[in-house]
Design a protein around this motif. Structure first.
Motif, PDB file in Angstrom:
ATOM      1  N   TYR A 111       0.840  -1.197   0.000  1.00 25.63           N
ATOM      2  CA  TYR A 111       0.000   0.000   0.000  1.00 25.63           C
ATOM      3  C   TYR A 111       0.872   1.243   0.000  1.00 25.63           C
ATOM      4  O   TYR A 111       1.905   1.296   0.678  1.00 25.63           O
ATOM      5  N   TRP A 112       0.416   2.266  -0.725  1.00 25.23           N
ATOM      6  CA  TRP A 112       1.182   3.503  -0.862  1.00 25.23           C
ATOM      7  C   TRP A 112       0.295   4.715  -0.668  1.00 25.23           C
ATOM      8  O   TRP A 112      -0.855   4.731  -1.112  1.00 25.23           O
ATOM      9  N   GLY A 113       0.875   5.717  -0.011  1.00 27.18           N
ATOM     10  CA  GLY A 113       0.209   7.003   0.077  1.00 27.18           C
ATOM     11  C   GLY A 113       0.480   7.816  -1.175  1.00 27.18           C
ATOM     12  O   GLY A 113       1.266   7.412  -2.050  1.00 27.18           O
ATOM     13  N   GLN A 114      -0.114   9.003  -1.241  1.00 29.21           N
ATOM     14  CA  GLN A 114      -0.044   9.791  -2.467  1.00 29.21           C
ATOM     15  C   GLN A 114       1.214  10.649  -2.556  1.00 29.21           C
ATOM     16  O   GLN A 114       1.480  11.201  -3.610  1.00 29.21           O
ATOM     17  N   GLY A 115       1.963  10.777  -1.497  1.00 28.68           N
ATOM     18  CA  GLY A 115       3.185  11.567  -1.523  1.00 28.68           C
ATOM     19  C   GLY A 115       3.000  12.948  -0.940  1.00 28.68           C
ATOM     20  O   GLY A 115       1.932  13.558  -1.071  1.00 28.68           O
ATOM     21  N   SER A 116       4.062  13.443  -0.329  1.00 31.70           N
ATOM     22  CA  SER A 116       4.064  14.778   0.262  1.00 31.70           C
ATOM     23  C   SER A 116       5.389  15.443  -0.107  1.00 31.70           C
ATOM     24  O   SER A 116       6.454  14.876   0.132  1.00 31.70           O
ATOM     25  N   LEU A 117       5.316  16.636  -0.689  1.00 35.42           N
ATOM     26  CA  LEU A 117       6.515  17.306  -1.187  1.00 35.42           C
ATOM     27  C   LEU A 117       7.244  18.030  -0.064  1.00 35.42           C
ATOM     28  O   LEU A 117       6.647  18.830   0.664  1.00 35.42           O
ATOM     29  N   VAL A 118       8.531  17.741   0.039  1.00 31.26           N
ATOM     30  CA  VAL A 118       9.416  18.443   0.965  1.00 31.26           C
ATOM     31  C   VAL A 118      10.459  19.186   0.144  1.00 31.26           C
ATOM     32  O   VAL A 118      11.161  18.581  -0.672  1.00 31.26           O
TER      33      VAL A 118
END
Length: 122
Positions: A111-118
């Protein structure tokens, strides 16, 4: 399990951010949770993993001593505390859930989340 990452943003070199990954579903506590990142033009890479209980963690060498993963199974949430950030930490960060603790291979996560930009500015 559905994963929703949050907490990314723009920070200066040396700053800190905490990413959160909220999970839905009853079996969150059964999964090891990994963090991966992908910088522009680069392949996705492993960052950290935490066991289902939170008792064990493992980190990629470049983030050891700066990043800390933790989890709160009562809140179905896993965290990545990132301190002393560097420009090379700039990437989209993803959380992922998998059945086996310790794996650093993204394909082994279910399972994967949608991503968060840093973004870390110099």
């Amino acid at each position: 399990v559905q994963l929703q990452a949050s907490g990314g943003g723009l920070v200066q070199t040396g700053g800190s951010l905490r990413l959160s990954c909220a999970a839905s579903g009853r079996t969150f506590s059964n999964y090891a949770m990994g963090w991966f990142r992908q910088a522009p033009g680069k392949e996705r890479e492993f960052v950290a993993v935490i066991s289902w209980s939170g008792g064990s963690t493992s980190y990629e060498d470049s983030v050891k001593g700066r990043f800390t993963s933790s989890r709160d199974n009562a809140k179905n949430t896993v965290y990545l505390q990132m301190n002393n950030l560097k420009p090379e930490d700039t990437a989209v960060y993803y959380c992922a859930g998998g059945p086996v603790y310790g794996t650093r291979v993204g394909d082994e996560y279910d399972y994967w989340g949608q991503g968060s930009l840093v973004t870390v500015s110099s």
